[in-house]
Design an enzyme around this catalytic site. Structure first.
Site, short mmCIF file in Angstrom:
data_model
loop_
_atom_site.label_atom_id
_atom_site.label_comp_id
_atom_site.label_asym_id
_atom_site.label_seq_id
_atom_site.Cartn_x
_atom_site.Cartn_y
_atom_site.Cartn_z
N ARG A 525 35.16 26.43 51.54
CA ARG A 525 34.88 27.81 51.13
C ARG A 525 34.29 28.63 52.26
O ARG A 525 33.53 28.10 53.08
CB ARG A 525 33.87 27.81 49.98
CG ARG A 525 34.50 28.03 48.63
CD ARG A 525 33.48 27.84 47.55
NE ARG A 525 32.96 26.47 47.58
CZ ARG A 525 32.39 25.88 46.53
NH1 ARG A 525 32.23 26.56 45.42
NH2 ARG A 525 31.95 24.66 46.62
N SER A 586 29.26 18.82 55.49
CA SER A 586 28.80 17.69 54.67
C SER A 586 29.20 16.34 55.25
O SER A 586 29.92 15.57 54.60
CB SER A 586 29.35 17.80 53.26
OG SER A 586 29.35 19.13 52.86
N ASP A 640 25.38 19.29 52.89
CA ASP A 640 25.52 19.87 51.54
C ASP A 640 24.35 19.54 50.63
O ASP A 640 23.97 20.33 49.76
CB ASP A 640 26.86 19.48 50.88
CG ASP A 640 27.12 17.99 50.85
OD1 ASP A 640 26.31 17.23 51.43
OD2 ASP A 640 28.14 17.58 50.26
C1 BG6 Z 1 29.61 21.91 45.98
C2 BG6 Z 1 28.96 22.27 47.30
O1 BG6 Z 1 30.83 22.45 45.85
O2 BG6 Z 1 29.66 20.52 45.82
C3 BG6 Z 1 29.56 21.49 48.44
O3 BG6 Z 1 29.04 23.64 47.54
C4 BG6 Z 1 29.54 20.02 48.15
O4 BG6 Z 1 28.81 21.76 49.59
C5 BG6 Z 1 30.26 19.77 46.86
O5 BG6 Z 1 30.11 19.31 49.23
C6 BG6 Z 1 30.23 18.34 46.48
O6 BG6 Z 1 31.07 18.12 45.40
P1 BG6 Z 1 32.59 17.75 45.53
O7 BG6 Z 1 32.91 17.17 44.22
O8 BG6 Z 1 33.32 19.01 45.82
O9 BG6 Z 1 32.68 16.76 46.64
C1 GLC Z 2 29.28 11.90 52.47
C2 GLC Z 2 28.75 12.56 53.72
C3 GLC Z 2 27.44 13.25 53.44
C4 GLC Z 2 27.59 14.17 52.27
C5 GLC Z 2 28.12 13.43 51.08
C6 GLC Z 2 28.33 14.33 49.87
O1 GLC Z 2 28.43 10.89 52.15
O2 GLC Z 2 28.58 11.60 54.72
O3 GLC Z 2 27.03 13.96 54.56
O4 GLC Z 2 26.38 14.74 51.97
O5 GLC Z 2 29.35 12.83 51.41
O6 GLC Z 2 29.27 15.31 50.08
#
Ligand code: BG6
Ligand code: GLC
Length: 897
Positions: A525, A586, A640
């Site tokens: 995003r 993330s 994240d």
């Molecule tokens: C949200 C956050 O969408 O959840 C992201 O904004 C995060 O930063 C994410 O990585 C994690 O959930 P998923 O299911 O999209 O991996």
């Molecule tokens: C993976 C990544 C970590 C992140 C998590 C959730 O473990 O290594 O940085 O926070 O996924 O998205």
């Protein structure tokens, strides 16, 4: 004709006083003309009501139609095999039978030898009764069974005697005790069932499944496969379960009083159980002769019959047998039989008398058939409605002397049922072999299911974690946390405990306008976030990153990101501005400052080359230069988990933990600076990105990994890495389930052991299916539809099993997550030297949000493992981009002169 006679009693029997539309089918009009369809519809409606009352937990205790759960949840599938002993308790005898089921799929068991029970009447006291049955069994087995083999026994109760299936356990025990007393130690009482169930199963064996059974013999009863969630007494929420209606008692509360005739009242009063089994007394063959006798008596009193002969004999109970009634109604021989029967009673019937008696007999039997049809129609309509079908097509097994002995009975039953439940097509299947073979199959099914259940449990056992296991995981996590924080031990820890340079949660004074990127979850995003005094406003756009890009080169990946940013700025009219940017990235990064983050490794299926070991902010800047995008000002990179904690922290100052359970899983929390050996300074706190997904990569969790986990891990692009994440997060749960299903197929426990090529396909079983399949009260039909979409042809039992596998896998995930979190909150509590800690966790991730049970299981287990912490979960609604912007806001403020 006599039907036109003024005798009021006779008219009432024939239902003359029931006005309303008469039956349409000429055939039926012929026989049951006096019973209008409206009256029968009314009876059907009342039966339906009575059935619902029996099914509901609230009203069950007062219900006449008791709708007893049988715990029999499947019909035979042809694989049943072995020698089975069946003991059937009938009104006046005990019947034993040994059946050899071949198990070759053709579903045609071979009966062993039959012993028609003696002419002894079974004693009435239950205990004596069981001893009597056990003696019968010993006599029967004397010549045919070698005690080396265990012999499973199925017990069929075909009497009204109340050893209902609910209290079934006791009956099985009592019978087993009696059998042991006879030193038949190789006989195991395995199943107990009603005779209707035996009939249903017997009829099921010939190809098409049979899901309803009727018995219209001495007594009457029925059973059918109900949607299990409606059988509230059984507390089964999915699948089907056979329900024994015990409909003979329909009307015992007076429901039928307006259709009962004075003859019925007499029959009832003279019976051994006045006031009980009112429906059975209108339908069962034990009573039809008596009803006819009472009609005759009344007509004699009216001087319409047998004028001139002595009729005192008609006052004697049971002088007219139902067998005779059935003979009298025969088209060809009937008149002669009537004469013979009447003369045998010492009456001197005229031709007209015989004719009238025949008509009365026909009316009584037809009424029985029509009432039975009303009951059957109620069952069918109920099934049709509860299965949400427009049309129900179903087979109905029928047994009992009334049905077998008189073909008209079946014809009327069939056509009236059709009239009363036009939305259902029922095919009546006469049960030619009685209930014994079906009972053998039920017993074999019970054996098979028990054996299967054991095998399934064995297979799933390694995935079930005990409380001690979870405590150990918690302790290990705690140890790894300490190691990760320590300057010296840091390198050897599997939990990296990365400092984030975020030193506090939002305090509400943050202001400004920011760009944000959110990379690494399901969606990429780009956002613009405006933080003002009156709150935060955001606009965002989701962009697709093709797998070819996430697994291509770093240049391609970052070029793509810049292109998306430019597109977004264009759309949002932000091209002219240079906004500070917060970057949610993330993946595990070694942060050297707020805006400097070296990628330690890719996770979650990313593998773009040339990035590991590089500062991702630098990679982004370089890409911007390549794309001649000059207005990019990255001020903060956050994980994240951190973005989520900050975002939730804006609304709740107690939010000092961030948790993600989505594609991947991870957590961050506020640690005391004095404990962070890897960063200088002792004052205050810093947010630590735990990167707990890698917990166990050093082998410390090896004993909780199962073969399935190892198979999943081997096939990933980062084998041996992120082992904890691979037990918990959305990217992997579906794969674990798929491997378990494969093992179940191989063990012939699923899909009848048929090979499923589709199941070999990686990732076909997505975690979103897990979430859907586990929705509370989801009809198994829907589970089956999901599996069908995956080209998996699942039976209802298969669907149940798949559901169980999903539940086991997701429960383990939630519990492991709880163990990790327990270590975190307990450490925070100890850090602060307090007996109690109240803290909020900001959570995000599709698995956490979409799965119907995950959060509940997680929270429950956490309370259990960390009883001194009160943990509130706050779901992040706006994603972590908002949090990244807040971090950027603080960074900008600090940078101001
Ligand atoms: C949200 C956050 O969408 O959840 C992201 O904004 C995060 O930063 C994410 O990585 C994690 O959930 P998923 O299911 O999209 O991996
Ligand atoms: C993976 C990544 C970590 C992140 C998590 C959730 O473990 O290594 O940085 O926070 O996924 O998205």
């Amino acid at each position: 004709s006599i039907a036109g006679h003024s005798c009021p009693l006779y008219a009432r029997l024939l239902g003359r006083d029931c006005s309303g539309r008469t039956l349409q089918s000429a055939d039926v009009v012929d026989t049951v003309a006096p019973w209008s369809t409206d009256t029968l519809q009314e009876v059907k409606g009342r039966m339906l009501q009575a059935m619902r009352k029996g099914l509901s937990r609230q009203t069950h205790a007062q219900a006449n139609v008791r709708m007893l759960p049988t715990y029999i949840c499947s019909t035979p599938d042809g694989t049943e095999k072995g020698d089975i002993l069946v003991v059937e308790l009938c009104q006046s005898h005990v019947r034993t039978l040994r059946v050899t089921l071949l198990g070759d799929g053709n579903q045609s068991p071979q009966p062993g030898c039959w012993v028609m029970g003696s002419s002894w009447s079974p004693p009435t006291m239950p205990l004596q009764l069981f001893d009597f049955i056990a003696q019968c069994v010993r006599q029967f087995l004397a010549g045919i069974s070698s005690p080396q083999h265990r012999l499973p026994l199925g017990f069929v109760n075909g009497t009204g005697f109340s050893c209902s299936d609910v209290e079934g356990k006791d009956v099985v025990q009592l019978l087993q005790l009696a059998i042991n007393k006879q030193e038949l130690h190789h006989v195991d009482v395995v199943a107990l069932m009603n005779d209707t169930v035996g009939t249903m199963m017997t009829c099921s064996m010939r190809g098409e499944p049979c899901e309803v059974a009727l018995i219209v013999g001495t007594g009457t009863n029925s059973c059918f496969m109900a949607e299990a969630q409606q059988v509230e007494m059984a507390e089964e929420i999915s699948g089907k379960m056979c329900v024994n209606t015990e409909w003979g008692c329909f009307g015992d509360d007076g429901t039928l009083s307006d259709i009962l005739t004075p003859y019925d009242q007499h029959v009832d009063q003279e019976s051994s159980n006045p006031g009980e089994k009112r429906f059975e007394k209108l339908v069962g063959s034990l009573y039809l002769g008596e009803i006819v006798r009472h009609v005759l008596t009344a007509l004699v009193a009216e001087k319409v019959l047998f004028t001139g002969s002595s009729v005192a004999i008609l006052r004697t109970k049971d002088v007219l047998k139902t067998q005779q009634v059935l003979e009298i109604i025969d088209k060809e021989e009937g008149m002669a039989k009537a004469r013979r029967a009447l003369e045998a009673l010492g009456l001197q019937p005229s031709e007209q008398d015989c004719c009238r008696v025949q008509q009365i007999c026909r009316a009584v039997v037809s009424r029985a058939a029509a009432l039975c049809a009303a009951g059957l129609a109620a069952i069918l309509s109920h099934m049709c409605q509860s299965r949400e079908l427009e049309r129900l097509v179903v087979n109905v097994g029928v047994d009992g002397e009334l049905y077998r002995g008189y073909t008209r009975f079946g014809e009327i039953l069939q056509s009236v049922t059709g009239l009363l439940a036009p939305e259902c097509t029922a095919t009546l299947l006469p049960s030619v072999d009685g209930t014994g073979q079906g009972a053998a199959v039920v017993t074999a099914v019970a054996l098979r299911l028990a054996a299967q259940r054991r095998e399934v449990d064995q297979l799933l056992a390694p995935l079930r974690l005990s409380r001690a296991d979870l405590e150990r995981v918690q302790a290990l996590m705690r140890r790894e946390m300490e190691l990760g924080l320590g300057l010296e031990s840091h390198a050897s820890a599997s939990v990296r405990m990365l400092p984030t340079y975020v030193r506090g949660t939002p305090d509400g004074t943050e202001r400004g306008e920011f760009l944000a990127l959110d990379l690494g979850g399901t969606n990429f995003r780009v956002l613009v976030v405006r933080v003002a005094q009156d709150g935060i406003r955001m606009a965002s756009e989701i962009y697709v990153i093709p797998t070819a890009v996430t697994q291509g080169t770093g240049e391609e990946l970052f070029n793509h990101i810049i292109e998306c940013i430019m597109d977004f700025q264009l759309k949002q009219n932000l091209m002219e501005q240079v906004l500070p940017l917060g970057f949610t990235f993330s993946f595990p990064c070694q942060q050297l400052g707020l805006d400097k983050a070296v990628l330690l490794s890719w996770t979650k299926g990313f593998s773009a080359s040339g990035c590991v070991g590089q500062d991702v902010v630098q990679l982004l800047r370089e890409a911007a230069q390549r794309k001649q995008h000059l207005g990019l000002k990255v001020v903060a990179v956050v994980n994240d988990t951190v973005g989520t904690m900050m975002s939730c922290g804006y609304d709740d100052p107690k939010c000092e933990i961030g948790l993600i359970v989505g594609t991947g899983t991870n957590a961050c929390y506020m640690e005391e600076m004095r404990n962070v050996g890897t960063v200088e300074g002792e004052q205050g706190r810093m947010c630590i990105n735990m990167e707990w997904g890698a917990f166990g990569d050093n082998g410390c969790l090896d004993d909780i990994f199962t073969d399935f986990d190892r198979l999943v891990d081997e096939k990933t692009i980062n084998a041996g890495k992120q082992r904890f994440e691979k037990l918990i997060s959305g990217m992997y749960l579906g794969e674990i389930v798929r491997h378990i299903l494969l093992a179940l197929v191989e063990k012939q426990l699923l899909f009848r052991g048929k090979p499923c090529p589709k199941l070999q396909t990686r990732d076909i079983f997505q975690t979103k299916f897990l979430s859907t399949i586990e929705i509370d009260g989801l009809a198994l039909r829907q589970v089956r539809a999901i599996l069908q979409d995956l080209e998996l042809q699942a039976s209802f039992e298969d669907s149940l099993l798949v559901q169980k596998v999903c539940q086991t896998v997701s429960l383990r995930a939630a519990q492991l997550c709880a163990a990790g979190l327990a270590a975190v909150v307990e450490k925070m509590r100890e850090n602060r030297g307090s007996a109690q800690l109240a803290v909020t966790v900001g959570v995000d991730g599709t698995l956490y949000k979409m799965h119907p049970r995950f959060s509940q299981h997680l929270q429950q287990m956490l309370r259990d493992l960390a009883p001194n912490c009160t943990v509130t979960f706050l779901q992040s609604e706006d994603g972590s981009g908002k949090g990244a912007a807040l971090v950027a806001a603080v960074a900008c403020r600090r940078a101001e002169p």
